[in-house]
Every structure is written in structure tokens, then in C-alpha cells.
Design a protein around this motif. Structure first.
Motif, PDB file in Angstrom:
ATOM      1  N   PRO A   1      11.350   5.846 -25.340  1.00 20.36           N
ATOM      2  CA  PRO A   1      10.846   4.747 -24.508  1.00 20.36           C
ATOM      3  C   PRO A   1      11.736   3.513 -24.554  1.00 20.36           C
ATOM      4  O   PRO A   1      12.537   3.339 -25.480  1.00 20.36           O
ATOM      5  CB  PRO A   1       9.472   4.450 -25.115  1.00 20.36           C
ATOM      6  CG  PRO A   1       9.560   4.939 -26.527  1.00 20.36           C
ATOM      7  CD  PRO A   1      10.496   6.111 -26.507  1.00 20.36           C
ATOM      8  N   ALA A   2      11.592   2.672 -23.548  1.00 19.11           N
ATOM      9  CA  ALA A   2      12.319   1.400 -23.525  1.00 19.11           C
ATOM     10  C   ALA A   2      11.914   0.558 -24.734  1.00 19.11           C
ATOM     11  O   ALA A   2      10.772   0.627 -25.200  1.00 19.11           O
ATOM     12  CB  ALA A   2      12.016   0.654 -22.228  1.00 19.11           C
ATOM     13  N   PHE A   3      12.860  -0.246 -25.215  1.00 13.33           N
ATOM     14  CA  PHE A   3      12.619  -1.021 -26.433  1.00 13.33           C
ATOM     15  C   PHE A   3      13.250  -2.404 -26.255  1.00 13.33           C
ATOM     16  O   PHE A   3      14.466  -2.567 -26.368  1.00 13.33           O
ATOM     17  CB  PHE A   3      13.228  -0.285 -27.630  1.00 13.33           C
ATOM     18  CG  PHE A   3      12.772  -0.774 -28.972  1.00 13.33           C
ATOM     19  CD1 PHE A   3      11.442  -0.733 -29.342  1.00 13.33           C
ATOM     20  CD2 PHE A   3      13.699  -1.261 -29.881  1.00 13.33           C
ATOM     21  CE1 PHE A   3      11.023  -1.166 -30.591  1.00 13.33           C
ATOM     22  CE2 PHE A   3      13.304  -1.690 -31.135  1.00 13.33           C
ATOM     23  CZ  PHE A   3      11.963  -1.643 -31.498  1.00 13.33           C
ATOM     24  N   LYS A   4      12.405  -3.368 -25.995  1.00  7.95           N
ATOM     25  CA  LYS A   4      12.875  -4.711 -25.658  1.00  7.95           C
ATOM     26  C   LYS A   4      13.647  -5.361 -26.797  1.00  7.95           C
ATOM     27  O   LYS A   4      14.613  -6.097 -26.573  1.00  7.95           O
ATOM     28  CB  LYS A   4      11.676  -5.582 -25.269  1.00  7.95           C
ATOM     29  CG  LYS A   4      12.055  -6.969 -24.763  1.00  7.95           C
ATOM     30  CD  LYS A   4      10.819  -7.730 -24.307  1.00  7.95           C
ATOM     31  CE  LYS A   4      11.199  -9.115 -23.785  1.00  7.95           C
ATOM     32  NZ  LYS A   4       9.995  -9.865 -23.336  1.00  7.95           N
ATOM     33  N   LYS A   5      13.255  -5.104 -28.037  1.00 13.39           N
ATOM     34  CA  LYS A   5      13.889  -5.767 -29.178  1.00 13.39           C
ATOM     35  C   LYS A   5      15.388  -5.503 -29.256  1.00 13.39           C
ATOM     36  O   LYS A   5      16.152  -6.348 -29.717  1.00 13.39           O
ATOM     37  CB  LYS A   5      13.233  -5.310 -30.484  1.00 13.39           C
ATOM     38  CG  LYS A   5      11.799  -5.771 -30.664  1.00 13.39           C
ATOM     39  CD  LYS A   5      11.252  -5.243 -31.989  1.00 13.39           C
ATOM     40  CE  LYS A   5       9.799  -5.656 -32.180  1.00 13.39           C
ATOM     41  NZ  LYS A   5       9.260  -5.136 -33.457  1.00 13.39           N
ATOM     42  N   SER A   6      15.794  -4.303 -28.841  1.00 12.29           N
ATOM     43  CA  SER A   6      17.217  -3.965 -28.930  1.00 12.29           C
ATOM     44  C   SER A   6      17.907  -3.947 -27.575  1.00 12.29           C
ATOM     45  O   SER A   6      19.111  -3.696 -27.487  1.00 12.29           O
ATOM     46  CB  SER A   6      17.382  -2.583 -29.579  1.00 12.29           C
ATOM     47  OG  SER A   6      16.841  -1.572 -28.747  1.00 12.29           O
TER      48      SER A   6
ATOM     49  N   SER B   1      17.949   0.186 -33.481  1.00 13.74           N
ATOM     50  CA  SER B   1      18.460  -0.700 -34.522  1.00 13.74           C
ATOM     51  C   SER B   1      19.528  -1.675 -34.025  1.00 13.74           C
ATOM     52  O   SER B   1      19.982  -2.532 -34.770  1.00 13.74           O
ATOM     53  CB  SER B   1      19.032   0.128 -35.681  1.00 13.74           C
ATOM     54  OG  SER B   1      20.135   0.900 -35.254  1.00 13.74           O
ATOM     55  N   ARG B   2      19.925  -1.551 -32.779  1.00 19.46           N
ATOM     56  CA  ARG B   2      20.913  -2.484 -32.249  1.00 19.46           C
ATOM     57  C   ARG B   2      20.353  -3.902 -32.198  1.00 19.46           C
ATOM     58  O   ARG B   2      19.184  -4.121 -31.882  1.00 19.46           O
ATOM     59  CB  ARG B   2      21.338  -2.057 -30.840  1.00 19.46           C
ATOM     60  CG  ARG B   2      22.151  -0.771 -30.801  1.00 19.46           C
ATOM     61  CD  ARG B   2      22.419  -0.344 -29.364  1.00 19.46           C
ATOM     62  NE  ARG B   2      23.220   0.883 -29.317  1.00 19.46           N
ATOM     63  CZ  ARG B   2      23.473   1.544 -28.194  1.00 19.46           C
ATOM     64  NH1 ARG B   2      22.969   1.112 -27.036  1.00 19.46           N
ATOM     65  NH2 ARG B   2      24.212   2.648 -28.236  1.00 19.46           N
TER      66      ARG B   2
ATOM     67  N   LYS C   1      25.261  -8.734 -31.523  1.00 21.87           N
ATOM     68  CA  LYS C   1      25.740  -8.719 -32.907  1.00 21.87           C
ATOM     69  C   LYS C   1      26.174  -7.306 -33.300  1.00 21.87           C
ATOM     70  O   LYS C   1      25.784  -6.324 -32.672  1.00 21.87           O
ATOM     71  CB  LYS C   1      24.642  -9.200 -33.862  1.00 21.87           C
ATOM     72  CG  LYS C   1      24.216 -10.640 -33.622  1.00 21.87           C
ATOM     73  CD  LYS C   1      23.166 -11.062 -34.637  1.00 21.87           C
ATOM     74  CE  LYS C   1      22.743 -12.512 -34.414  1.00 21.87           C
ATOM     75  NZ  LYS C   1      21.705 -12.933 -35.396  1.00 21.87           N
ATOM     76  N   LYS C   2      26.994  -7.211 -34.351  1.00 25.35           N
ATOM     77  CA  LYS C   2      27.430  -5.917 -34.860  1.00 25.35           C
ATOM     78  C   LYS C   2      26.515  -5.398 -35.961  1.00 25.35           C
ATOM     79  O   LYS C   2      26.652  -4.262 -36.404  1.00 25.35           O
ATOM     80  CB  LYS C   2      28.856  -6.014 -35.395  1.00 25.35           C
ATOM     81  CG  LYS C   2      29.909  -6.267 -34.315  1.00 25.35           C
ATOM     82  CD  LYS C   2      31.313  -6.249 -34.910  1.00 25.35           C
ATOM     83  CE  LYS C   2      32.361  -6.440 -33.819  1.00 25.35           C
ATOM     84  NZ  LYS C   2      33.745  -6.415 -34.371  1.00 25.35           N
TER      85      LYS C   2
END
Length: 370
Positions: free
Chosen positions: A123-128, A145-146, A150-151
Motif C-alpha cells: 500500500p501507499a505510505f505517506k511517511k516515506s 524505511s526511506r 535524506k540518506k
């Protein structure tokens, strides 16, 4: 009893750790709101203390023990994460995905695995900033986890997206708790236990280790040099051998499906050895806790020690290992991933609807006897 609580906290760590080795672990409670950001390095946690080193003594009053209200059923998600910290820009993937379903009463359970390359809808994940799509389930951890711009990687967010993907695919609506680990010191814990005895069911050649336990040399994208070999039969494995054996999939007739079975066998072997220890001896218990190190860290919600207490009567003999098979899917000559067969998908439906025992009685070949 304090020792039994800590023992199960240790064993809970062992069950999870066998997936990929013990490094930095994060126990996540799905019912507790959003998980906190994880440390980005090898890590000494700041926001919460390692529960294995801070287990409180029960009071002399008649107050119920923490976790006494947990009665089941429970569904726990155990994830082994491949971080490859030595490779720049490596994407965090979940190399091993196990689910433990514990029946009401918490005395019996079912341990099964999902293929790392299982093709699912993530599913779509707004946080990343992930838009969603159909991918290998191992990639859910990477996409989640992205951290935009940022790296660094937010591993709890990766777990959250993985858990959502697992839940959507399996139909298991609530995953009460879980844990994620990277490669590290499980070998030290197994050595503190004096090694483990395991019946190896097929010849396994190591991709990663030499016969003396030293790492094989990485040349380009592959390893070269002499290989450790695990032959069929009853074997006593040291720490590095145990984790190395459980990691192998290349060269096996059924690839990752064989590796999944070996991981489940290893989980039961370590549980059995840990339970056979004299853990009423505080010095012996502390040795095992020290071997685990600062690895089990809670992020909100109920502490692992509560689940440890709740699962105090769950023994290896009460855990049924289930093999879910499938096959590859692709477009033309291109490999896209794996799909479970109808029998395996039927088992997942049985888990979601609380009809596991009846389903396995009708499909006994799913039960892994090893």
C-alpha cells in the motif's frame, strides 16, 4: 516468577534472532500508535531502555504479573533485516519473514514463513513518500524505511509498511507485536548455550563462510574461496555455524523455501536448548542476557516482557511448523517474484478465520515434521 519471565524474554529474543542474527532489534507493538524513529547507526537506544536489562521484580502483593491479561490468540511478525551496512546506498530488505500464530490459551502455536520474493500489493505510505504498487514483499521494508530528502533509514517505519503489507495479503487483521533485527551476535548466544543439536535434512554449502568460520572473500558481486559445508544427519552446530546454516538458499533444490524450513527447524532447536538450561541460576541467566547484549528495545506499547510472561507455557513441542510452497511468476523470460499455491493460500485463510487445526487435518502435507 522473575527467572521464568526473563527466560522467556531471552527466548523471545532467540526466536526472532534466529531469522538473521542479532544486531539492533526493535520490538514493535501494532496497537500502540506510531512507532518512534529508530537509531540510524549501530546504536545505543535513547528513547527506551533494553527490557532484558531492566526487567522489574514483581512485588510481594497479589497484583497480576505484567502480561497476565494477554490470553490470545496472538499473531506475531518476526523479521530478519539485511542492512548490508558495508555496501553504500544498500536498501534495507526483509530477508526472512516469519509469523507465529498462538492459539487462545497460549499453549500451542503455528510457525510459518512467507517467501521474501512473494509478489504482493504494497500500500501507499505517506511517511516515506511511497506511492504503492505490486512488488516483492521483501521490498516493503525498503520502501517504508526511506526518509524523503535524506540518506538515513527509519527502520520502524519500514516495519510498519511491511506489517501492513503482510496483513493485507494474509487477511490477519491484527499483528499484536513483532521484532526486526539485522546481522550480528546470535552466534555468541548459541555458543553460550554450548551450541545446538540439529538434524540437517540436506547438503548445504555456505555462500558466506569458509570451513574455519572466517568470511569468504567478496569479489565483485559474489564470494570466492573454500566453502563451509553442512552434511545431512544429526549435527552439533556452534554459533557461527547455526546462523550460517540458516542463511543459505543458493544451491538448494527449492531455494528460499528450503531456507525457510531450515530457519523454522533452527528456531525449535534453539528454543529446546534454552529451555533445557538451568536458568534458575542467576549467574547462568546473566551470561545469556549479556550474550544477547543491548538488542531488544521496545518502541511504545506493551513491553516484550509482557508477551514473554504470557507465552510462558508455550513450548517447542507445542509449536507446529507449516511449510507454504509456491512458484515463480514472471513476464516473458523476466522473473518477477513468487506466488503461493492454492493450498498455501488456503492455510492463510484458515489462520485469518481461526480454523487452522481443521485445515491442517485436511492438508497434512503442509506440516513440516523436521
Amino acid at each position: 516468577m522473575r527467572n521464568s519471565k526473563i527466560t522467556w524474554a531471552v527466548i523471545a529474543g532467540v526466536v526472532i534472532a534466529v531469522l538473521a542474527g542479532v544486531g539492533v532489534a526493535i520490538a514493535v507493538n501494532r496497537g500502540s500508535g506510531e512507532p518512534a524513529a529508530a537509531p540510524t547507526g549501530p546504536a545505543t537506544p535513547s528513547g527506551s531502555a533494553p527490557v532484558l536489562e531492566n526487567t522489574p521484580r514483581p512485588s510481594a502483593s497479589a497484583a497480576p504479573s505484567p502480561g497476565a491479561d494477554i490470553t490470545g490468540p496472538l499473531d506475531l511478525l518476526l523479521v530478519g533485516v539485511d542492512t548490508r551496512v558495508t555496501i553504500p546506498d544498500w536498501q534495507t530488505h526483509s530477508d526472512a519473514i516469519m509469523l507465529l500464530h498462538v492459539e487462545p490459551g497460549l499453549k500451542s502455536g503455528y510457525l510459518y514463513s512467507l517467501p521474501r520474493d512473494l509478489r504482493v500489493r504494497i500500500p501507499a505510505f505517506k511517511k516515506s513518500g511511497f506511492a504503492g504498487g505490486t512488488h516483492k514483499i521483501t521490498e516493503a521494508m525498503a520502501y517504508g524505511s526511506r526518509v524523503p530528502g535524506k540518506k538515513t533509514r527509519n527502520i520502524p517505519n519500514g516495519y510498519e509498511l511491511l506489517a501492513r503489507s503482510v496483513s493485507a495479503y494474509t487477511g490477519v487483521r491484527t499483528i499484536q507485536a513483532g521484532a526486526i533485527l539485522n546481522f550480528g551476535g546470535l552466534d555468541k548466544l548459541v555458543d553460550k548455550l554450548g551450541g545446538i543439536d540439529l538434524t540437517i535434512d540436506q547438503k548445504v554449502k555456505s555462500k558466506h563462510r569458509q570451513p574455519n568460520g572466517k568470511p569468504r572473500k567478496l569479489s565483485g558481486h559474489d564470494y570466492v574461496g573454500p566453502q563451509a559445508v553442512y552434511l545431512p544427519g544429526k549435527r552439533h552446530l556452534t554459533g557461527w555455524q547455526a546462523i550460517d546454516y540458516a542463511r543459505q538458499r543458493y544451491g538448494l533444490p527449492n531455494g528460499d523455501y528450503d531456507r525457510q524450513r531450515h530457519q523454522r527447524q533452527l528456531v525449535k532447536a534453539i528454543l529446546g536448548k534454552a529451555l533445557a538450561e538451568n536458568l534458575s541460576d542467576p549467574a547462568r541467566l546473566q551470561t545469556l542476557i549479556t550474550a544477547l547484549g543491548r538488542t531488544l528495545v521496545t518502541v511504545g506499547g506493551r513491553r516484550p516482557v509482557e508477551y514473554a510472561y504470557a507465552l510462558r507455557d508455550l513450548r517447542p513441542a507445542g509449536i507446529t511448523m507449516v511449510q507454504l510452497d509456491g512458484s515463480g511468476v514472471g513476464s516473458g523470460s523476466g522473473y518477477l517474484g513468487e506466488q503461493l499455491n492454492a493450498e498455501a493460500r488456503g492455510f492463510l485463510k484458515a489462520v485469518a478465520t481461526g480454523k487452522i487445526a481443521a485445515y491442517l487435518k485436511a492438508h497434512p502435507k503442509l506440516v513440516n515434521k523436521g
